[in-house]
Design a protein around this motif. Structure first.
Motif, PDB file in Angstrom:
ATOM      1  N   ASP A  95       0.836  -1.182   0.026  1.00 23.15           N
ATOM      2  CA  ASP A  95       0.042  -0.134   0.064  1.00 23.15           C
ATOM      3  C   ASP A  95       0.992   1.348   0.032  1.00 23.15           C
ATOM      4  O   ASP A  95       1.664   1.493   1.043  1.00 23.15           O
ATOM      5  CB  ASP A  95      -0.840   0.113   1.181  1.00 23.15           C
ATOM      6  CG  ASP A  95      -1.889   1.178   1.488  1.00 23.15           C
ATOM      7  OD1 ASP A  95      -1.582   2.223   0.644  1.00 23.15           O
ATOM      8  OD2 ASP A  95      -2.877   0.945   2.012  1.00 23.15           O
ATOM      9  N   VAL A  96       0.798   1.955  -1.088  1.00 20.69           N
ATOM     10  CA  VAL A  96       1.811   3.102  -1.061  1.00 20.69           C
ATOM     11  C   VAL A  96       1.526   4.367  -0.170  1.00 20.69           C
ATOM     12  O   VAL A  96       2.351   5.030   0.435  1.00 20.69           O
ATOM     13  CB  VAL A  96       1.665   3.602  -2.800  1.00 20.69           C
ATOM     14  CG1 VAL A  96       2.366   2.939  -3.731  1.00 20.69           C
ATOM     15  CG2 VAL A  96       0.354   4.131  -3.046  1.00 20.69           C
ATOM     16  N   ASP A  97       0.342   4.338   0.104  1.00 19.48           N
ATOM     17  CA  ASP A  97       0.059   5.546   1.126  1.00 19.48           C
ATOM     18  C   ASP A  97       0.704   5.050   2.628  1.00 19.48           C
ATOM     19  O   ASP A  97       0.860   6.175   3.359  1.00 19.48           O
ATOM     20  CB  ASP A  97      -1.550   5.598   1.304  1.00 19.48           C
ATOM     21  CG  ASP A  97      -2.067   6.237   0.046  1.00 19.48           C
ATOM     22  OD1 ASP A  97      -1.471   7.048  -0.759  1.00 19.48           O
ATOM     23  OD2 ASP A  97      -3.181   5.963  -0.446  1.00 19.48           O
ATOM     24  N   LYS A  98       0.756   3.809   2.810  1.00 18.63           N
ATOM     25  CA  LYS A  98       1.103   3.373   4.109  1.00 18.63           C
ATOM     26  C   LYS A  98       2.949   3.188   4.227  1.00 18.63           C
ATOM     27  O   LYS A  98       3.429   2.812   5.218  1.00 18.63           O
ATOM     28  CB  LYS A  98       0.528   2.299   4.671  1.00 18.63           C
ATOM     29  CG  LYS A  98      -0.956   2.407   4.877  1.00 18.63           C
ATOM     30  CD  LYS A  98      -1.430   1.056   5.326  1.00 18.63           C
ATOM     31  CE  LYS A  98      -3.190   1.391   5.610  1.00 18.63           C
ATOM     32  NZ  LYS A  98      -3.815   0.107   5.835  1.00 18.63           N
ATOM     33  N   ASN A  99       3.489   2.932   3.102  1.00 18.48           N
ATOM     34  CA  ASN A  99       4.814   2.828   2.740  1.00 18.48           C
ATOM     35  C   ASN A  99       5.492   3.613   1.696  1.00 18.48           C
ATOM     36  O   ASN A  99       5.997   3.097   0.843  1.00 18.48           O
ATOM     37  CB  ASN A  99       4.922   1.325   2.284  1.00 18.48           C
ATOM     38  CG  ASN A  99       4.389   0.295   3.234  1.00 18.48           C
ATOM     39  OD1 ASN A  99       4.982  -0.091   4.277  1.00 18.48           O
ATOM     40  ND2 ASN A  99       2.911  -0.293   3.076  1.00 18.48           N
TER      41      ASN A  99
END
Length: 159
Positions: A95-99
């Motif tokens: 998940d790009v928003d969390k990583n």
């Protein structure tokens, strides 16, 4: 008096919009049709779960976002490939928003972006939703083949 009524109306409208937004977010979330050959990976475990594992088994990493429309199309397709290929490759979801640090590390600028890792290195990359034959071509190009039983079952269904 008018100010109190106006305030009550504004609060009511905002409450309605927030509740509707939360309800829509639940309905548009990515489908959870994970394969047993699929795992969600974060920055802390990426090197071990992706890079080290890729020395034994190829790892396809799907960089996605919950809000991404094309991601919602690609997610079930990649999960189906992971199931059909029965462990010939592993599917890692990031998940790009969390990583964000992983997105920066691998130069992710659009979603979905998929990277294929072998021997600790990225050997293939594509961005955007793909048709099944395109994904199959990429896997075959890197020596990853679907078990014959799964392929013949798909051919039987197409007849």
């Amino acid at each position: 008096m008018h100010l109190a009524i106006l305030t009550a109306i504004v609060v009511g409208v905002f409450t309605f919009l927030i509740v509707r937004s939360l309800r829509n977010a639940k309905q548009t979330a990515l489908p959870d049709n994970r394969s047993k050959h699929e795992a969600f990976v974060n920055a802390d475990e990426f090197d071990e779960m992706v890079l080290e594992t890729s020395h034994k088994t190829p790892v396809m990493v799907d960089f996605y976002a919950e809000w991404c429309g094309p991601c919602r199309n690609l997610t079930p397709l990649l999960a189906k490939f992971a199931d059909d290929y029965q462990g010939a490759f592993l599917l890692a979801k990031v998940d790009v928003d969390k990583n964000e640090q992983l997105s920066q590390r691998f130069g992710i600028r659009a979603m979905p972006t998929v990277l294929l890792f072998r021997d600790g290195k990225s050997v293939e990359r594509f961005t955007g939703a793909k048709l099944p034959h395109s994904i199959q071509y990429i896997l075959t190009k890197h020596g990853i083949h679907e078990p014959k039983a799964a392929a013949s079952n798909r051919e039987d269904l197409q007849e």
